[in-house]
Motif scaffolding. Sequence first.
Motif, PDB file in Angstrom:
ATOM      1  N   TYR A   4       0.821  -1.214   0.000  1.00 46.47           N
ATOM      2  CA  TYR A   4       0.000   0.000   0.000  1.00 46.47           C
ATOM      3  C   TYR A   4       0.853   1.262   0.000  1.00 46.47           C
ATOM      4  CZ  TYR A   4      -2.702   3.874   1.873  1.00 46.47           C
ATOM      5  OH  TYR A   4      -3.254   5.112   2.081  1.00 46.47           O
ATOM      6  N   ASP A   5       1.917   1.288   0.820  1.00 49.03           N
ATOM      7  CA  ASP A   5       2.702   2.517   0.907  1.00 49.03           C
ATOM      8  C   ASP A   5       3.370   2.840  -0.425  1.00 49.03           C
ATOM      9  OD1 ASP A   5       4.355   0.357   0.991  1.00 49.03           O
ATOM     10  OD2 ASP A   5       5.579   1.074   2.673  1.00 49.03           O
ATOM     11  N   ARG A   6       3.749   1.797  -1.161  1.00 50.36           N
ATOM     12  CA  ARG A   6       4.355   2.052  -2.473  1.00 50.36           C
ATOM     13  C   ARG A   6       3.296   2.446  -3.488  1.00 50.36           C
ATOM     14  NH1 ARG A   6       7.567  -2.401  -6.222  1.00 50.36           N
ATOM     15  NH2 ARG A   6       8.049  -0.984  -7.948  1.00 50.36           N
ATOM     16  N   LEU A   7       2.131   1.751  -3.419  1.00 47.16           N
ATOM     17  CA  LEU A   7       1.059   2.054  -4.372  1.00 47.16           C
ATOM     18  C   LEU A   7       0.546   3.474  -4.176  1.00 47.16           C
ATOM     19  CD1 LEU A   7      -0.765   0.927  -6.634  1.00 47.16           C
ATOM     20  CD2 LEU A   7      -2.347   0.143  -4.837  1.00 47.16           C
ATOM     21  N   SER A   8       0.503   3.928  -2.924  1.00 48.50           N
ATOM     22  CA  SER A   8      -0.011   5.273  -2.644  1.00 48.50           C
ATOM     23  C   SER A   8       0.910   6.356  -3.198  1.00 48.50           C
ATOM     24  CB  SER A   8      -0.192   5.465  -1.138  1.00 48.50           C
ATOM     25  OG  SER A   8       1.054   5.363  -0.466  1.00 48.50           O
ATOM     26  N   GLN A   9       2.141   5.973  -3.534  1.00 44.10           N
ATOM     27  CA  GLN A   9       3.055   6.931  -4.148  1.00 44.10           C
ATOM     28  C   GLN A   9       2.870   6.997  -5.666  1.00 44.10           C
ATOM     29  OE1 GLN A   9       7.014   5.845  -2.947  1.00 44.10           O
ATOM     30  NE2 GLN A   9       6.583   6.067  -0.741  1.00 44.10           N
ATOM     31  N   ILE A  10       2.172   5.989  -6.202  1.00 51.43           N
ATOM     32  CA  ILE A  10       1.947   5.926  -7.644  1.00 51.43           C
ATOM     33  C   ILE A  10       0.593   6.523  -7.997  1.00 51.43           C
ATOM     34  CG2 ILE A  10       1.775   4.373  -9.630  1.00 51.43           C
ATOM     35  CD1 ILE A  10       3.554   2.414  -8.079  1.00 51.43           C
ATOM     36  N   VAL A  11      -0.426   6.212  -7.215  1.00 50.84           N
ATOM     37  CA  VAL A  11      -1.781   6.727  -7.439  1.00 50.84           C
ATOM     38  C   VAL A  11      -2.224   7.437  -6.173  1.00 50.84           C
ATOM     39  CG1 VAL A  11      -2.308   4.870  -9.091  1.00 50.84           C
ATOM     40  CG2 VAL A  11      -2.859   4.575  -6.651  1.00 50.84           C
TER      41      VAL A  11
END
Length: 330
Positions: A4-11
């Motif tokens: 989630y923490d990485r995905l939240s940086q993408i979207v």
Amino acid sequence: MIAYDRLSQIVPADQALASKALATSLQQIAGVTNMTLPVLANVVTNLQTTINLPLITELTQAVPTAVSDYLSNIGGANGRPVGVCDVLGIAAGYQVTDYFLNTVSTLANTNVAYLTTIYQTMDSVVGNVYGDPVAGPVVIPGGQPAAGTYYAVTSNAVVTTTAADSAFTGTGGDTPPTGPGLIPVAQTEIGNIATNSSAQVSTLSGYFTSMAQQVSLEDSLQVAAGIDFANLVAINNPTVYSLVYNLPSYGLQTEQGGMAQYWEGVANISTFTGQAVVAVLREGVNGSVLGRAGIQTNAIVPSNPVPPLPQANLIPSTYSEQQAGNAVVI
């Protein structure tokens, strides 16, 4: 799967959170990781629901308690599912061994000395200690229960009722008995014990009632299961091998009256074979625990015999180089 923490940086964070929530939900579907999106979409599209079935839709548990209780009463014993010990438990001491042991200890705390003397006197009567138990007379000496003289009933010089019968009942005989009879004396003493040791008597009655109920239950379930002990096949190797292979799974059935309790009860753990049976039951439990933890185990028993078995001399199954050349068609 992206964290989630990485995905939240993408979207955007809200979209990332929604995506992770959806992904986590989908992971609860068995086999979903091997599905393509079109296949999953087709499955979802064709699923049917419980619409127009309000009583089913409103269920809060997979099987309502009333339904499970009803089925248990039909196919069960005493309102619960049938266990192997309900059918064959006495062979493993189920509902019997502890009661017998407790009976001994309870009797040790109950004054049955005089009743024991009465039973010993009965044994002496039929054992020819006090006279011929058939033709008589039987003379129970003074100081013994039911002391007196007891006679047989004869007709045309043939004994029709023995002197022992008269000594037991206190009635009959060509000459009336002079004692009260052993059975009336025993009945009186049993009444005295019931009064003076009411707690022990109640406990003992409970033990024997429970044992009788177990015998009756097993008999009825054996009939229902079609078990015919008179026609069982002795030394049935396939059945024995099937049992051996299933012992590990039986070890997992640790419920009251289940397979683990039954086989541990019938195993003679004073012998190597009996201890091996119990060890295999425990092996099943250990295998399950290790498997849930993701720990792989390897059997130390070789899959192939050592030394290898001698090989049969079979006809050749492949072409030699010359035979292959001869088979070529140009």
